[in-house]
Design an enzyme around this catalytic site. Structure first.
Site, short mmCIF file in Angstrom:
data_model
loop_
_atom_site.label_atom_id
_atom_site.label_comp_id
_atom_site.label_asym_id
_atom_site.label_seq_id
_atom_site.Cartn_x
_atom_site.Cartn_y
_atom_site.Cartn_z
N LYS A 250 0.85 -1.20 0.00
CA LYS A 250 0.00 0.00 0.00
C LYS A 250 0.88 1.25 0.00
O LYS A 250 1.93 1.26 0.66
CB LYS A 250 -0.90 -0.02 1.24
CG LYS A 250 -1.95 1.10 1.28
CD LYS A 250 -2.88 0.93 2.48
CE LYS A 250 -3.96 2.01 2.55
NZ LYS A 250 -4.89 1.82 3.68
N SER B 163 -9.80 1.72 2.58
CA SER B 163 -8.90 2.48 1.76
C SER B 163 -7.82 1.67 1.05
O SER B 163 -7.21 2.16 0.11
CB SER B 163 -8.24 3.57 2.60
OG SER B 163 -7.39 2.99 3.59
N SER C 292 -10.09 -0.60 6.77
CA SER C 292 -9.47 -0.46 5.44
C SER C 292 -8.74 -1.67 4.90
O SER C 292 -8.31 -1.66 3.75
CB SER C 292 -8.51 0.72 5.44
OG SER C 292 -9.23 1.91 5.28
N1 GLN Z 1 -13.48 4.23 6.19
C1 GLN Z 1 -12.82 4.67 7.37
C2 GLN Z 1 -12.39 6.11 7.22
O1 GLN Z 1 -12.66 6.65 6.21
C3 GLN Z 1 -11.65 3.78 7.71
C4 GLN Z 1 -10.46 4.00 6.85
C5 GLN Z 1 -9.28 3.16 7.25
O2 GLN Z 1 -9.42 2.13 7.89
N2 GLN Z 1 -8.10 3.65 6.91
O3 GLN Z 1 -11.79 6.70 8.06
#
Ligand code: GLN
Length: 474
Positions: free
Chosen positions: A67, A143, A167
């Site tokens: 990532k 994400s 994410s």
């Molecule tokens: N969807 C959540 C957010 O937007 C979690 C994102 C994540 O786990 N990085 O913060």
């Protein structure tokens, strides 16, 4: 090909690390334009590493997709942001990268993500669109969308992602792969670009549960460079992997099957739970009464921490700097205005607001108290059961653009994943079949398994049992 089977081929001499890399690079060149999972990759340096790969090591010669918020020496690390896309090159390896290398793996490829990991769709990437390999009109989730999509498309063997509120697990669920968020403190975050430091964890996205166990084995363990990383022994995650679920108690929280869950998702998850029951698990209905506060709590705490962490992007030290500022304040302002996308700005504004004097007690302190209640819900539940089983997300992957004007709707869809981060406990998403949704056919659904702090071995064991019986619930 799974990491596990590829390893057997390498050991048998049926392929070489260089051949695998060339094959992947060919696949990326011909097929990744449909998925958009890769932001970049560096075949030359990977081939140089392949030439000296030690196949006797646990992940010897195996390329791992990374990532784009994890630092790999000499490579870009954009975090899906314009801020870091122009002139930032990692000056060091994150600890997980150092550990992957020590296990013989080759970091290969920089995977698209929501900007600074804020989002659940990868649509917040400022750099490119990533599509779900099962249906290109749909999001891969996020994400860690690039990591999940590449593993699902077969353009990566396995990948690393990060999970602050879902994410890793949610894109794994949407793409039909395995995604594991370890316990808080299990894996060092040194070299992960921080989003919300009390919630962030790094973990694997893989094609099989066994692959996830092998990846976790490689990256887990103490690191003096991350003060939140625990100095406790790492168990052997492969040892009990095939021990089954006979006699284990699995909790089904009623709050995770209520209003808003798609009937197809519910049916697939219930079938997976039935299959675990048929294998000898005891199913126990229980309650996690503070679940309904998870979204509100998370969306105070995570933006608060983000607003602090992202203050380091000031136009001076990293990445983008505006071209002709009037003075130093103008330099900060314009660099941030130009470098950050709309969702990141929204989070910074929200976070700054809830931390500001006069609102701190009303929002931030109160959220911390509710966080404790959410953690206690799990502590109570794990007095009764070995693990909790639930859906990962209320629906399968939605269409790209469907929530564009409605961030609140997007935040609400995180309801089933946020609590694990707030409580610091581990969670895994394992594919449990497919369903039709909103005009889409055969879209993957994930089963989430949550366990007590540092209980990854048992989670993997249960996930392995769910995976092995996948034919029971196609
Ligand atoms: N969807 C959540 C957010 O937007 C979690 C994102 C994540 O786990 N990085 O913060």
């Amino acid at each position: 090909m799974t990491l596990t089977s590829l390893r057997q081929q390498l050991l048998a001499g049926d392929t070489t690390p260089a051949a695998i890399l060339r094959q992947l690079a060919g696949d990326i060149a011909t097929r990744d334009s449909q998925t958009g999972a890769y932001l970049s990759y560096d075949l030359e340096s990977a081939l140089a590493e392949a030439a000296r790969a030690d196949l006797s090591l646990p992940l010897g010669g195996i390329p791992i997709a990374i990532k784009d918020n994890l630092n790999v020496l000499g490579q870009p690390c954009t975090c899906g942001s314009k801020f870091l896309a122009e002139n930032y090159t990692s000056p060091y390896d994150a600890t997980v990268i150092r550990k992957l290398r020590a296990a013989g793996a080759i970091p290969f490829g920089r995977m698209n993500q929501d900007e600074f990991a804020m989002g659940s769709s990868t649509e917040n990437s400022a750099l490119q669109v990533t599509r779900n390999p099962h249906d290109p009109a749909r999001i891969p989730g996020g994400s860690s969308g690039g990591s999940a999509a590449s593993v699902a498309a077969g353009t990566a063997i396995a990948a690393l992602g990060s999970d602050t509120g879902g994410s890793i697990r949610q894109p794994a669920s949407h793409c039909g792969v395995v995604g594991l968020k370890p316990s808080y403190g299990r894996v060092s975050r040194y070299g992960l670009v921080a989003f919300a430091s009390s919630l962030d964890q790094i973990g694997p996205l893989t094609q099989s549960v066994e692959d996830a166990a092998r990846m976790l084995q490689a990256i887990a363990g103490y690191d003096p460079l991350d003060s939140t990383c625990l100095d406790v022994p790492v168990p052997d995650y492969l040892a009990g992997l095939h021990d089954g679920v006979k006699g284990l108690k699995l909790g089904v929280p009623k709050e995770y099957f209520g209003e808003g869950i798609d009937p197809g998702v519910r049916a697939r998850v219930e079938a997976a739970i039935q299959s675990l029951a048929a294998q000898g698990a005891e199913i126990v209905e229980l309650s996690l009464p503070h679940t309904e506060y998870a979204v509100a709590t998370y969306y105070v705490i995570a933006p608060a921490e983000a607003s602090s962490n992202l203050s380091r992007f000031d136009g001076i030290r990293y990445g983008h700097r505006t071209s002709s500022p009037a003075d130093i304040l103008d330099l900060y302002k314009k660099s941030r205005e130009e470098g950050f996308g709309p969702e990141v700005k929204r989070r910074i504004i929200l976070g700054t607001y809830v931390l500001s004097s006069g609102y701190y007690d009303a929002y931030y302190s109160r959220a911390q108290k509710v966080r404790t209640l959410i953690r206690r819900d799990f502590e109570n539940a794990f007095q009764q059961v070995d693990a909790i089983v639930s859906p990962v997300a209320p629906t399968p992957a939605r269409k790209i653009g469907a929530f564009a004007a409605d961030p609140l709707h997007e935040y609400l869809s995180d309801i089933f994943t946020l609590s694990a981060n707030l409580a610091g406990i581990p969670g895994i998403s394992v594919p449990c079949g497919t369903t039709d949704f909103d005009g889409g056919k055969n879209l993957p659904v994930g089963l989430q398994i949550l366990g007590p702090h540092l209980g990854e071995a048992k989670l993997l064991q249960i996930a392995q049992a769910a995976e092995a019986r996948r034919e029971d619930h196609p």
